[in-house]
Design a protein around this motif. Structure first.
Motif, PDB file in Angstrom:
ATOM      1  N   GLY A 226    -108.385  63.322 -68.729  1.00  0.00           N
ATOM      2  CA  GLY A 226    -108.139  63.935 -67.426  1.00  0.00           C
ATOM      3  C   GLY A 226    -109.450  64.043 -66.659  1.00  0.00           C
ATOM      4  O   GLY A 226    -110.177  63.067 -66.481  1.00  0.00           O
ATOM      5  N   ASN A 227    -109.770  65.263 -66.235  1.00  0.00           N
ATOM      6  CA  ASN A 227    -111.024  65.488 -65.518  1.00  0.00           C
ATOM      7  C   ASN A 227    -112.171  65.899 -66.440  1.00  0.00           C
ATOM      8  O   ASN A 227    -113.257  66.237 -65.966  1.00  0.00           O
ATOM      9  CB  ASN A 227    -110.828  66.574 -64.449  1.00  0.00           C
ATOM     10  N   GLY A 228    -111.901  65.892 -67.748  1.00  0.00           N
ATOM     11  CA  GLY A 228    -112.915  66.342 -68.690  1.00  0.00           C
ATOM     12  C   GLY A 228    -113.183  65.319 -69.774  1.00  0.00           C
ATOM     13  O   GLY A 228    -112.873  64.133 -69.648  1.00  0.00           O
ATOM     14  N   LEU A 238    -111.584  67.831 -80.081  1.00  0.00           N
ATOM     15  CA  LEU A 238    -112.022  69.061 -79.423  1.00  0.00           C
ATOM     16  C   LEU A 238    -112.350  68.763 -77.974  1.00  0.00           C
ATOM     17  O   LEU A 238    -113.004  67.763 -77.668  1.00  0.00           O
ATOM     18  CB  LEU A 238    -113.266  69.635 -80.105  1.00  0.00           C
ATOM     19  N   GLU A 239    -111.881  69.627 -77.068  1.00  0.00           N
ATOM     20  CA  GLU A 239    -112.229  69.482 -75.656  1.00  0.00           C
ATOM     21  C   GLU A 239    -113.642  70.006 -75.414  1.00  0.00           C
ATOM     22  O   GLU A 239    -114.050  70.998 -76.012  1.00  0.00           O
ATOM     23  CB  GLU A 239    -111.247  70.272 -74.787  1.00  0.00           C
ATOM     24  N   SER A 249    -124.890  67.444 -67.817  1.00  0.00           N
ATOM     25  CA  SER A 249    -124.218  66.516 -66.907  1.00  0.00           C
ATOM     26  C   SER A 249    -124.397  65.053 -67.330  1.00  0.00           C
ATOM     27  O   SER A 249    -123.564  64.208 -67.026  1.00  0.00           O
ATOM     28  CB  SER A 249    -124.731  66.716 -65.481  1.00  0.00           C
ATOM     29  N   ALA A 250    -125.492  64.761 -68.028  1.00  0.00           N
ATOM     30  CA  ALA A 250    -125.755  63.383 -68.459  1.00  0.00           C
ATOM     31  C   ALA A 250    -124.732  62.891 -69.490  1.00  0.00           C
ATOM     32  O   ALA A 250    -124.659  61.689 -69.764  1.00  0.00           O
ATOM     33  CB  ALA A 250    -127.164  63.271 -69.033  1.00  0.00           C
ATOM     34  N   LEU A 251    -123.937  63.797 -70.038  1.00  0.00           N
ATOM     35  CA  LEU A 251    -122.933  63.404 -71.031  1.00  0.00           C
ATOM     36  C   LEU A 251    -121.916  62.436 -70.430  1.00  0.00           C
ATOM     37  O   LEU A 251    -121.318  61.624 -71.154  1.00  0.00           O
ATOM     38  CB  LEU A 251    -122.218  64.653 -71.568  1.00  0.00           C
ATOM     39  N   ALA A 252    -121.738  62.504 -69.102  1.00  0.00           N
ATOM     40  CA  ALA A 252    -120.796  61.598 -68.436  1.00  0.00           C
ATOM     41  C   ALA A 252    -121.186  60.139 -68.647  1.00  0.00           C
ATOM     42  O   ALA A 252    -120.330  59.240 -68.619  1.00  0.00           O
ATOM     43  CB  ALA A 252    -120.728  61.918 -66.946  1.00  0.00           C
TER      44      ALA A 252
END
Length: 389
Positions: A226-228, A238-239, A249-252
């Motif tokens: 989804g958005n995560g 795990l979410e 933020s760099a995890l994206a």
């Protein structure tokens, strides 16, 4: 840079260079490069006796034929300090250290803790610009070490003298230091407050070295949901909470890529005692350690084991058995985990239990660089996290 009046601790595995660094500052080892300044003065070519520092050694280095009073005053006698001034300083140091009734005794009549106090007293009477302490508590038993730890911290806080303290014990480092410098193979890894090192480790080595029991690590993969994002621990999904993404933020940039996930033992709880159902994993307990104030649950997950040089070195520092255990787990594809749960837990060896995971405390590391993944990515983490190096 070490601040005036600060208690700075050098910590790291055996042979990492922490004692060598201390001896360089003290002038007992040659400096191959750079400058050492004490009180704003460059001291590279200044003899140890003229650097205005006082050393406290691991073996106390007391003169057995001298009384406590004479041991403490010895350096002042060499410096030809006035007798009245010398007596005043010795009495004041003895008062601070609780040694007044032992001034006429010789070292052999003292306990290990009392001898260590005398060694500290000899440093205190010098009234130096800085104290250098090289593993001063390593010869004491565990109970006395805890007591002396708090005493040294209290005395340093009272005297406000800049102190550099070397130790192999990371618990000692975290409880005593205003800031802690973590070293590895002669290189500085991270400098920060104990809280910063624990919550925001710069790399895998710092994350694994700081904290007791050690952080759990597992190779995982970031997936978009989804958005995560989600990660898996041995196939259990795990979410990743929004607050984690805000500070990482760099995890994206790691979607569909492997990452190393770290979780501290303190971030688990026995689900039978409560916690959200959305962040739970199942585990079969191998071993239970009941420590009174907490219970440690040991279990394994079917997931790739982290086998970087950092992890091998950390395991080897514990002992050859731990390294063999890590290698065995890597071959079997089973990662060892430790959960520190409430002592009210009834979990027993052999039980299959549910554990709640505090996913807000998930840590992420780049498997190639071993650096933490934060706002600026693994490459930009250093400038944001290192404090005063």
């Amino acid at each position: 840079m070490i601040k005036d009046g600060e208690f700075m601790v050098f910590v790291g595995p055996s042979g990492c260079g922490k004692t060598t660094a201390l001896r360089m500052i003290a002038g007992l080892e040659a400096i191959s490069d750079g400058e050492v300044k004490i009180g704003g003065r460059v001291v590279n070519d200044v003899p140890p006796k003229d650097r205005d520092i006082a050393m406290v050694f691991q073996n106390y280095a007391l003169y057995p034929h001298m009384t406590v009073r004479d041991n403490m005053a010895f350096g002042l006698k060499l410096a030809k300090v006035d007798k009245a001034e010398m007596e005043k300083r010795v009495k004041e140091a003895a008062r601070i250290l609780g040694l007044e009734e032992f001034l006429d005794r010789k070292p052999k009549a003292l306990s290990g803790g009392q001898r260590q106090r005398v060694a500290m007293g000899r440093a205190i009477v010098r009234e130096p610009q800085a104290f250098m302490m090289d593993e001063p508590l390593s010869n004491l038993d565990a109970k006395l070490r805890v007591q002396m730890r708090s005493e040294i911290a209290r005395i340093q806080d009272d005297l406000k003298v800049t102190t550099i303290y070397v130790t192999h014990d990371q618990v000692e480092a975290m409880t005593m230091g205003d800031r802690v410098a973590v070293m590895r193979k002669g290189e500085l890894q991270q400098v920060g407050t104990p809280k910063t090192l624990f919550a925001q480790p710069l790399n895998l080595f710092v994350a694994g070295f700081i904290g007791s029991p050690s952080m759990n690590f597992v190779v995982s993969r970031v997936k978009r949901a989804g958005n995560g994002f989600t990660v898996d621990l041995g196939g259990q999904i795990l979410e990743v909470p929004k607050q984690v993404l805000q500070r990482r933020s760099a995890l994206a940039g790691y979607v569909d890529r492997e990452v190393i996930v770290g979780l501290r033992p303190q971030d688990f709880q026995d689900a039978s005692l409560g916690g959200p159902e959305s962040a739970r994993i199942k585990a079969t307990i191998d071993l239970v350690e009941s420590l009174g104030t907490q219970t440690l649950l040991h279990f394994k997950l079917d997931a790739p084991v982290v086998m970087t040089d950092d992890m091998k070195e950390l395991a080897e520092d514990v002992g050859a058995e731990q390294l063999a255990k890590l290698e065995e787990g890597a071959k079997a594809g089973r990662a060892e985990f430790v959960a520190e749960v409430d002592p009210k837990s009834d979990a027993a060896a052999g039980d299959e239990v549910e554990l709640t995971v505090d996913t807000t405390q998930l840590h992420f590391f780049d498997p190639e660089t071993s650096l933490g993944i934060y706002d600026g990515g693994s490459e930009g983490a250093g400038s944001r996290l290192e404090e005063g190096t």
